[in-house]
Enzyme design. Structure first.
Site, mmCIF file in Angstrom:
data_model
loop_
_atom_site.group_PDB
_atom_site.id
_atom_site.type_symbol
_atom_site.label_atom_id
_atom_site.label_comp_id
_atom_site.label_asym_id
_atom_site.label_seq_id
_atom_site.Cartn_x
_atom_site.Cartn_y
_atom_site.Cartn_z
ATOM 1 N N ARG A 173 0.764 -1.229 -0.205
ATOM 2 C CA ARG A 173 -0.018 0.398 0.411
ATOM 3 C C ARG A 173 0.773 1.537 0.081
ATOM 4 O O ARG A 173 0.549 1.788 0.413
ATOM 5 C CB ARG A 173 -1.130 -0.572 1.050
ATOM 6 N N SER A 240 -10.511 -1.690 4.158
ATOM 7 C CA SER A 240 -9.593 -2.302 5.093
ATOM 8 C C SER A 240 -9.161 -0.936 6.160
ATOM 9 O O SER A 240 -8.801 -0.185 4.791
ATOM 10 C CB SER A 240 -8.199 -2.965 4.963
ATOM 11 N N GLU A 332 -4.671 2.877 7.015
ATOM 12 C CA GLU A 332 -4.297 2.984 5.090
ATOM 13 C C GLU A 332 -5.430 3.383 4.946
ATOM 14 O O GLU A 332 -4.774 4.420 3.786
ATOM 15 C CB GLU A 332 -4.581 0.295 4.951
HETATM 16 C C1 LIG Z 1 -16.202 -1.411 0.488
HETATM 17 C C2 LIG Z 1 -14.149 -1.347 -0.160
HETATM 18 C C3 LIG Z 1 -13.151 -1.712 -0.010
HETATM 19 C C4 LIG Z 1 -12.039 -1.890 -0.400
HETATM 20 N N1 LIG Z 1 -11.108 -3.162 -1.079
HETATM 21 C C5 LIG Z 1 -9.882 -2.168 -1.292
HETATM 22 C C6 LIG Z 1 -8.894 -3.806 -1.214
HETATM 23 O O1 LIG Z 1 -8.608 -5.323 -1.218
HETATM 24 N N2 LIG Z 1 -7.562 -3.520 -1.210
HETATM 25 C C7 LIG Z 1 -7.541 -2.257 -1.527
HETATM 26 O O2 LIG Z 1 -5.569 -1.964 -1.826
HETATM 27 N N3 LIG Z 1 -7.911 -1.121 -1.476
HETATM 28 C C8 LIG Z 1 -9.081 -1.462 -0.812
HETATM 29 N N4 LIG Z 1 -10.142 -0.514 -0.574
HETATM 30 C C9 LIG Z 1 -9.511 0.923 -0.803
HETATM 31 C C10 LIG Z 1 -9.401 1.844 -1.874
HETATM 32 O O3 LIG Z 1 -10.159 1.091 -2.823
HETATM 33 C C11 LIG Z 1 -7.589 2.064 -2.738
HETATM 34 O O4 LIG Z 1 -7.293 2.574 -2.144
HETATM 35 C C12 LIG Z 1 -8.119 2.935 -4.374
HETATM 36 O O5 LIG Z 1 -7.089 2.461 -4.426
HETATM 37 C C13 LIG Z 1 -8.891 4.384 -3.621
HETATM 38 O O6 LIG Z 1 -9.235 5.070 -4.872
HETATM 39 P P1 LIG Z 1 -9.848 6.145 -4.569
HETATM 40 O O7 LIG Z 1 -10.121 6.144 -5.997
HETATM 41 O O8 LIG Z 1 -11.357 6.323 -4.007
HETATM 42 O O9 LIG Z 1 -8.786 6.734 -3.780
HETATM 43 P P2 LIG Z 1 -9.148 7.949 -2.573
HETATM 44 O O10 LIG Z 1 -9.442 7.671 -1.844
HETATM 45 O O11 LIG Z 1 -10.055 9.533 -4.238
HETATM 46 O O12 LIG Z 1 -7.649 9.261 -2.911
HETATM 47 C C14 LIG Z 1 -6.413 8.688 -2.316
HETATM 48 C C15 LIG Z 1 -5.155 8.716 -2.640
HETATM 49 O O13 LIG Z 1 -5.230 8.912 -3.780
HETATM 50 C C16 LIG Z 1 -4.625 10.242 -4.084
HETATM 51 N N5 LIG Z 1 -5.383 10.141 -5.387
HETATM 52 C C17 LIG Z 1 -6.819 9.408 -5.673
HETATM 53 N N6 LIG Z 1 -5.848 9.994 -7.192
HETATM 54 C C18 LIG Z 1 -4.966 10.545 -7.625
HETATM 55 C C19 LIG Z 1 -3.984 10.572 -8.669
HETATM 56 N N7 LIG Z 1 -4.531 10.757 -10.109
HETATM 57 N N8 LIG Z 1 -2.951 11.258 -8.761
HETATM 58 C C20 LIG Z 1 -2.732 11.467 -7.589
HETATM 59 N N9 LIG Z 1 -3.072 11.203 -6.662
HETATM 60 C C21 LIG Z 1 -4.045 10.857 -6.322
HETATM 61 C C22 LIG Z 1 -5.762 10.838 -2.972
HETATM 62 O O14 LIG Z 1 -5.338 12.180 -3.133
HETATM 63 C C23 LIG Z 1 -5.671 10.198 -1.847
HETATM 64 O O15 LIG Z 1 -4.102 10.133 -1.277
HETATM 65 C C24 LIG Z 1 -11.339 -0.523 -0.326
HETATM 66 C C25 LIG Z 1 -12.525 0.832 -0.370
HETATM 67 C C26 LIG Z 1 -13.616 0.571 0.188
HETATM 68 C C27 LIG Z 1 -14.551 1.298 0.702
#
Ligand SMILES: Cc1cc2nc3c(=O)[nH]c(=O)nc-3n(C[C@H](O)[C@H](O)[C@H](O)COP(=O)(O)OP(=O)(O)OC[C@H]3O[C@@H](n4cnc5c(N)ncnc54)[C@H](O)[C@@H]3O)c2cc1C
Length: 337
Positions: A173, A240, A332
Site C-alpha cells: 500500500r 480495510s 491504510e
Molecule cells: C468497500 C471497500 C473495499 C476496499 N477494498 C480494498 C482492497 O481490497 N484492496 C485495496 O488495496 N484497497 C481497498 N479499498 C480501498 C480503496 O478502494 C483504494 O485505496 C483505492 O485505490 C482508492 O481509490 P480512490 O480513487 O477512491 O482514491 P481516493 O480515496 O480518492 O484517494 C486516495 C489517495 O490517492 C490520491 N489520489 C487519488 N487520485 C490521484 C491522482 N490521480 N493523482 C495523485 N493522487 C491521487 C488522493 O489524494 C489520496 O491521497 C477498499 C475501499 C472500500 C470502500
C-alpha cells in the site's frame, strides 16, 4: 474550467462524511495523442486559476479518504477519460487508462478484450490513478504486478513525467506518489496484461473458486468480497482501515509462542483484523461508527458519522492493540483535514 464553490463532498467519499470544500474543479483530458498532450490544457488551466497557490487535494472516488472537517482549499477531481490498448510483444498488450476511470471498469474492459492478469483486483472501489498511489491489492495480486508505467504531472519539476514501474517504489500500500503528497498528479496508468488466462489462485481464500474463465473467476471474487465487506451503497466505509503490520522476527516469534492459532503470513506480516478481533472490537460500535461484524479490519458509518468520530474510534482500537500485543497499527485510510 469550471470552478464550483462551497460544494458538499458527501457524494465524493465512500465513508459518507458530510463536509464541504471551498472549491472543486474537474480535470478533463481533451483531444488525442499522448497522456501529456491530452492533459496539458487542463493543467495549464489549473495554473491559470491559481489552484496550486492554496491547499489542494487530488481526489479519485474518495474510497480511501476520511474527511475530518470542511476542506479549506481546492478539491481537484479527476474526470473519467478513456482506455486504449497497444501491442507489447507477442504475449502481452499494454492497456492504458486515464486516471479518473474506475479500476473495476478497466478490469471488465480488459477481460472483454481477452486480456488477463488483473482479475483478482475485481471490485476494489476507486480509480486508476489511486490504484498506483495506494498500490492496491487483493487476493494475492497487487497493482505493482501489472503496472508497466505511470504518466503523471510533477508539480515540483513542473513537467509531465513517465515513470516505469520500478521507478514508482511500490511497496505494501505504498508508492513514490504516497511518499510525496501533493507532488504528482497521476494522469494515466499503463498495465501490462496477457493474452493467455492463467488464474492466480495461490492466495488461500480463493484456491477453490471456480476459474474455468476469467469472467467466472472475476464474478466469484466479486461475490466473495461483498459477502465479507459492507456494500458502499448501504454502509459507508473505506475498506480495510488499517494495514497489516509487519514486525521483526523476535516480535513475530514471541506472538506465535503466545498465540499458536495466530494467522501466519510470509514476511512477518500480522493480520490486523485478527489483532483487533482479539481485543474484542469486532461488531462493536462507538457512537455512529462501527467495526464491521464480519471483518474487524473495516470501520463503517452507521449513519451520519463525522470524520472526528472515525478518528476517535481508530485511535481507541490502535491503542488497545498496542497495549495487548505491543504492536503499532498504521492506518491504510487517509485522514484529510
Ligand atoms: C468497500 C471497500 C473495499 C476496499 N477494498 C480494498 C482492497 O481490497 N484492496 C485495496 O488495496 N484497497 C481497498 N479499498 C480501498 C480503496 O478502494 C483504494 O485505496 C483505492 O485505490 C482508492 O481509490 P480512490 O480513487 O477512491 O482514491 P481516493 O480515496 O480518492 O484517494 C486516495 C489517495 O490517492 C490520491 N489520489 C487519488 N487520485 C490521484 C491522482 N490521480 N493523482 C495523485 N493522487 C491521487 C488522493 O489524494 C489520496 O491521497 C477498499 C475501499 C472500500 C470502500
Amino acid at each position: 474550467m469550471t470552478v464550483l464553490h462551497n460544494v458538499s463532498l458527501l457524494p465524493y467519499n465512500t465513508f459518507g462524511i458530510d463536509v464541504s470544500t471551498e472549491q472543486l474543479v474537474e480535470v478533463k483530458p481533451s483531444g488525442s495523442g499522448s497522456p501529456a498532450s491530452r492533459y496539458a490544457h487542463a493543467i495549464e488551466e489549473l495554473y491559470e486559476g491559481r489552484m496550486f497557490d492554496r491547499p489542494y487535494l487530488v481526489l479519485g472516488a474518495g474510497s480511501n479518504i476520511v474527511f475530518t472537517k470542511d476542506y479549506h482549499g481546492t478539491v481537484i477531481l479527476m474526470s473519467k477519460g478513456g482506455v486504449n490498448a497497444s501491442p507489447l510483444g507477442e504475449e502481452a498488450t499494454l492497456v492504458s487508462a486515464d486516471a479518473g476511470m474506475l479500476l473495476d471498469d478497466v478490469i471488465q474492459w480488459s477481460i472483454e478484450h481477452d486480456l488477463y492478469g488483473i482479475e483478482n483486483l475485481s471490485a476494489i472501489p476507486g480509480t486508476v490513478g489511486a490504484s498506483v498511489v495506494q498500490n492496491v491489492g487483493a487476493y494475492g495480486v497487487e497493482a505493482k504486478d501489472v503496472v508497466y508505467c505511470v504518466d503523471a504531472y510533477d508539480l515540483k519539476q513542473k513537467e509531465f513525467v513517465t515513470l516505469k514501474a520500478e521507478e514508482c517504489c511500490f511497496g505494501y500500500r505504498d508508492s513514490i506518489f504516497k511518499h510525496n503528497p501533493g507532488r504528482y498528479i497521476v494522469i494515466n496508468v499503463s498495465y501490462r496484461l496477457f493474452h493467455t488466462f492463467r488464474p492466480n489462485l495461490a492466495y488461500q481464500a480463493i484456491t477453490s473458486l471456480p476459474h474455468s474463465s476469467a469472467i467466472e473467476l472475476r464474478n466469484a471474487i466479486i461475490d466473495l468480497r461483498w459477502n465479507k465487506l459492507p456494500r458502499p451503497e448501504v454502509y459507508g466505509s473505506a475498506g480495510s482501515f488499517f494495514k497489516n503490520p509487519i514486525v521483526d522476527d523476535a516480535t513475530y516469534n514471541a506472538l506465535l509462542d503466545r498465540y499458536p492459532d495466530m494467522p501466519r503470513y510470509p514476511g512477518n506480516k500480522l493480520s490486523a483484523g485478527w489483532l483487533i478481533d482479539k481485543c474484542g472490537w469486532k461488531g462493536r460500535s462507538v457512537g455512529r461508527v462501527g467495526v464491521w461484524p464480519k471483518q474487524a479490519l473495516v470501520l463503517y458509518n452507521l449513519g451520519g458519522c463525522t470524520g472526528a468520530e472515525v478518528f476517535e474510534l481508530s485511535n481507541a482500537i490502535a491503542s488497545d492493540v498496542k497495549t495487548k500485543f505491543d504492536v503499532a497499527l498504521q492506518c491504510e485510510a487517509i485522514f484529510v483535514d
